[in-house]
Every structure is written in C-alpha cells, then in structure tokens.
Design an enzyme around this catalytic site. Sequence first.
Site, PDB file in Angstrom:
ATOM      1  CB  CYS A 186      -0.859   0.145   1.295  1.00 51.41           C
ATOM      2  SG  CYS A 186      -2.102  -1.482   1.292  1.00 51.41           S
ATOM      3  CG  ASN A 226      -6.640  -0.673   1.040  1.00 54.74           C
ATOM      4  OD1 ASN A 226      -5.954  -0.236   0.124  1.00 54.74           O
ATOM      5  ND2 ASN A 226      -6.357  -1.062   2.151  1.00 54.74           N
ATOM      6  CG  HIS A 281      -3.034   3.732   1.569  1.00 61.38           C
ATOM      7  ND1 HIS A 281      -3.605   3.268   0.334  1.00 61.38           N
ATOM      8  CD2 HIS A 281      -3.312   2.580   2.586  1.00 61.38           C
ATOM      9  CE1 HIS A 281      -3.991   1.769   0.548  1.00 61.38           C
ATOM     10  NE2 HIS A 281      -3.903   1.541   1.888  1.00 61.38           N
TER      11      HIS A 281
HETATM   12  O1  UT7 Z   1      -3.869  -0.808   3.509  1.00 59.56           O
HETATM   13  C1  UT7 Z   1      -3.110  -1.364   4.574  1.00 59.56           C
HETATM   14  C2  UT7 Z   1      -3.264  -0.904   5.762  1.00 59.56           C
HETATM   15  N1  UT7 Z   1      -4.585  -1.757   6.195  1.00 59.56           N
HETATM   16  C3  UT7 Z   1      -5.284  -1.116   6.969  1.00 59.56           C
HETATM   17  O2  UT7 Z   1      -4.829   0.069   7.613  1.00 59.56           O
HETATM   18  C4  UT7 Z   1      -6.596  -1.711   7.671  1.00 59.56           C
HETATM   19  C5  UT7 Z   1      -6.460  -1.602   8.968  1.00 59.56           C
HETATM   20  N2  UT7 Z   1      -7.790  -2.036   9.893  1.00 59.56           N
HETATM   21  C6  UT7 Z   1      -8.855  -1.678   9.804  1.00 59.56           C
HETATM   22  O3  UT7 Z   1      -9.414  -0.963   9.023  1.00 59.56           O
HETATM   23  C7  UT7 Z   1      -9.916  -2.241  10.709  1.00 59.56           C
HETATM   24  O4  UT7 Z   1      -9.187  -2.844  11.835  1.00 59.56           O
HETATM   25  C8  UT7 Z   1     -11.044  -3.312  10.118  1.00 59.56           C
HETATM   26  C9  UT7 Z   1     -11.885  -2.481   9.256  1.00 59.56           C
HETATM   27  C10 UT7 Z   1     -10.141  -4.287   9.567  1.00 59.56           C
HETATM   28  C11 UT7 Z   1     -11.508  -3.815  11.365  1.00 59.56           C
HETATM   29  O5  UT7 Z   1     -12.209  -2.960  11.931  1.00 59.56           O
HETATM   30  P1  UT7 Z   1     -12.097  -3.013  13.841  1.00 59.56           P
HETATM   31  O6  UT7 Z   1     -13.001  -2.042  14.181  1.00 59.56           O
HETATM   32  O7  UT7 Z   1     -10.696  -2.973  13.911  1.00 59.56           O
HETATM   33  O8  UT7 Z   1     -12.801  -4.560  14.082  1.00 59.56           O
HETATM   34  P2  UT7 Z   1     -12.213  -5.733  14.778  1.00 59.56           P
HETATM   35  O9  UT7 Z   1     -11.147  -6.400  13.572  1.00 59.56           O
HETATM   36  O10 UT7 Z   1     -11.858  -5.334  16.054  1.00 59.56           O
HETATM   37  O11 UT7 Z   1     -13.438  -6.951  14.817  1.00 59.56           O
HETATM   38  C12 UT7 Z   1     -14.712  -6.341  15.580  1.00 59.56           C
HETATM   39  C13 UT7 Z   1     -15.786  -7.430  15.334  1.00 59.56           C
HETATM   40  C14 UT7 Z   1     -15.052  -8.897  15.211  1.00 59.56           C
HETATM   41  O12 UT7 Z   1     -16.153  -9.939  15.966  1.00 59.56           O
HETATM   42  P3  UT7 Z   1     -15.924 -10.084  17.549  1.00 59.56           P
HETATM   43  O13 UT7 Z   1     -14.891 -10.799  17.452  1.00 59.56           O
HETATM   44  O14 UT7 Z   1     -15.961  -8.826  18.226  1.00 59.56           O
HETATM   45  O15 UT7 Z   1     -17.255 -10.807  17.639  1.00 59.56           O
HETATM   46  C15 UT7 Z   1     -14.928  -9.545  13.900  1.00 59.56           C
HETATM   47  O16 UT7 Z   1     -15.231 -10.598  13.604  1.00 59.56           O
HETATM   48  O17 UT7 Z   1     -16.239  -7.467  14.030  1.00 59.56           O
HETATM   49  C16 UT7 Z   1     -16.140  -8.503  13.215  1.00 59.56           C
HETATM   50  N3  UT7 Z   1     -15.993  -8.317  11.752  1.00 59.56           N
HETATM   51  C17 UT7 Z   1     -17.086  -8.081  11.048  1.00 59.56           C
HETATM   52  N4  UT7 Z   1     -18.193  -8.114  11.108  1.00 59.56           N
HETATM   53  C18 UT7 Z   1     -19.058  -7.914  10.167  1.00 59.56           C
HETATM   54  C19 UT7 Z   1     -14.607  -8.340  11.047  1.00 59.56           C
HETATM   55  N5  UT7 Z   1     -15.149  -8.060   9.886  1.00 59.56           N
HETATM   56  C20 UT7 Z   1     -16.448  -7.876   9.734  1.00 59.56           C
HETATM   57  C21 UT7 Z   1     -17.459  -7.842   8.644  1.00 59.56           C
HETATM   58  N6  UT7 Z   1     -18.585  -7.729   8.860  1.00 59.56           N
HETATM   59  N7  UT7 Z   1     -16.786  -7.449   7.440  1.00 59.56           N
END
Ligand code: UT7
Length: 322
Positions: free
Chosen positions: A112, A279, A249
């Site tokens: 990225c 992204n 980005h």
């Molecule tokens: O380009 C390279 C750099 N990449 C990035 O910068 C990405 C950085 N990370 C992010 O953008 C975020 O961390 C995410 C969008 C990937 C995830 O958001 P988050 O607020 O950090 O969520 P989390 O990973 O802490 O997950 C929270 C919950 C989990 O469920 P439990 O364990 O709390 O029951 C996940 O399983 O959300 C769940 N979850 C989803 N639910 C519905 C994860 N993906 C999804 C989904 N739909 N697509």
Amino acid sequence: MRSVVTGVGAFLPEHVVTNDDLAKIVETSDEWIIERTGIRQRHKASDDQAVSDLAVEACRKALADAGKTPADVDLIIMATTTADLTFPAAATIVQRKLGCPVGIAFDVQAVCSGFVYAMSVADGFVARGHAKCALVIGAETMSRLMDWTDRGTCVLFGDGAGAVVLEPQAGEGTKADRGVLSFALRADGTKQDLLYVDGGVSTTGTVGKLRMLGNQVFRHAVVNIAEAITMAAEKADVTIPEVDWFIPHQANQRILEGVARRLGLEEHKVISTVAEHANTSAASIPLALAHGIADGRIKKGDLLLLEAMGGGLTWGAVVLRL
Ligand code: UT7
C-alpha cells in the site's frame, strides 16, 4: 532540478461490487462496513483484465493530460503487488502495450506504500537528469488476493490504477518550487505477520491470499502515518497548516480521521475516496489525486502531502507542489 507532476490519470474497472453484494457471500452488512471503514463500494477487474490493462488506461490519460505521447516516455516505474506475471515486471508489459520506446522500466513492491516509494525512486531519476518523461504508476488487482470466505479482509479492498507523468524542471531550491520537495520512507520487517500474503514463489509456489490482523494494523497506521507526515514536512520545511491537500492512502475513513486529529490537520483538506474505491493498495493515492483534480479542488501550484502505510510494514510520505 525538480521532478514535476505534469499529468495525472486514473482508471477504474467498470464492474462495481456493493456492500450488499458482499453480504450475500460472507456474514457482513452494509451498516457494519460503512460504520467501521466508510467503504460503500469497490471496483473489481474482470477475469480478462490484468493489472497492466488497468495501468495502461491510467497512463494514456496521464500522458494526454501532460501533452505527451508514449514515444516521449523513457522511464516507467510501476508500484504494484499484483503484477500480471511473477516476471517480467508489469512496468515492461505496460511499456510494450503503450508502445513506448526502449528505456527504463521496473516495478516497486511496497504494497500500500508502493506509490509513495515509487515517487521517491522516480524523483532520483528525474531530478538527476536520468529521465525526461517518467510514468509513475500505482495499479492493483487486489481482488485476486482475497480469501472470499474471510469477512475481515474481503470487504476492504478494490481494484484500480492511477498514474502521473513526472518531468524535470529547474527550480530555485525553495518550497515555492513546483515538484517533489521531500519524502520520508520507513519499513519495519518485524511486523510482517500483521499483514501479508500466505504464498510466494520461493516458499509455497502459490500466489496465496491476503491475511491481516486488522485492528493491530489499525493501531500502527495512525502512529506511523503521523510520523511519516511530520518527517516529510520537516524535510521540506513546510508546516502542516501550509499544506493545501492531504492525499492519503485510502484504507479506512477512521484512519484518515485519526491521523487528522493527531496532527491537528483540517479534515476538509483531506481527499477521501474510501467510500467509492475502498482500499486499492498502491493505486489509492494516484486515484485520489486524480479525483481531487477532476472535481476542481486540487489546482496547479497547490502544496500536496501524499502518505501511506501497508504490508511490511512499510510507510512513508511525499511533499510536492503540483
Ligand atoms: O492498506 C493497508 C493497511 N490496512 C489497514 O490500514 C486496515 C486497518 N484495519 C482496519 O481498517 C480495521 O481494523 C478493520 C476494518 C479491518 C476492522 O475494524 P475493527 O473495528 O478493528 O474491527 P475488529 O477487527 O476489532 O473486529 C470487530 C468485530 C469482530 O467480531 P467479534 O470478535 O467482536 O465478535 C469481527 O469478527 O467485527 C467482526 N468483523 C465483521 N463483522 C461484520 C470483522 N469483519 C467484519 C465484517 N462484517 N466484514
């Protein structure tokens, strides 16, 4: 000499995938994706579109914008993590498809952060007189790396391409010059496990799928991006309020807002295309730049700050005057 952006072009494949489309294949919802990421849709390349095809379209537009033809191009640097083939470099395939003469062409792999890295590399060639007309490309088909059963990643990425033409122009050596004014690049290989693809030529012999510990990457993103912005701004002797447009980005709207808060930068100066493009890895900065120019916000002479973070981890920023 300065490396000046004289043309900008972008291309998005026609097919749009909405959040509702994805909710049909993994357990997710439009509400969750918008609330956590700001993403509403992403573009997806068709099976017969290679990343070089997307790049060629973006390059044609960038060259036309610069008043140049493929015959003028003597350097092509393509930032991509999803090249057509393991080799040759996608840049050489773009060179052939565009009909550019024999020159320099190679790829840069910083995921990225690829476009920021590629701009910095290109600056070394152009400002030192090794190239007169460079194409710097960010292009990706991230859809090919998705595990379509993993809701934590497959909703986040999209396909697309952007390109700029860089030409040498004499400057005064001040921040009033047009062109690349500074860059700051960083990599930390100890953080590999946070974001990587689980396949490769010399390990599994397969292409592999993207794996990410999203919330850990998120935490590093805000801190690292803020560090890169501060370093690049200091090197160029510009202050944050002096910057006209931040072109980040586009990984997550919450990261854009977190960086803005941390550095006290005005949110209306941040170009955001997360909602429409998702992204697109190395393509996201040139796509956002083209978007901001097309809608009339970004103008010639504006002071721009490009920044990114991605797999590696890698991160960096470029200060340039358009
Ligand atoms: O380009 C390279 C750099 N990449 C990035 O910068 C990405 C950085 N990370 C992010 O953008 C975020 O961390 C995410 C969008 C990937 C995830 O958001 P988050 O607020 O950090 O969520 P989390 O990973 O802490 O997950 C929270 C919950 C989990 O469920 P439990 O364990 O709390 O029951 C996940 O399983 O959300 C769940 N979850 C989803 N639910 C519905 C994860 N993906 C999804 C989904 N739909 N697509």
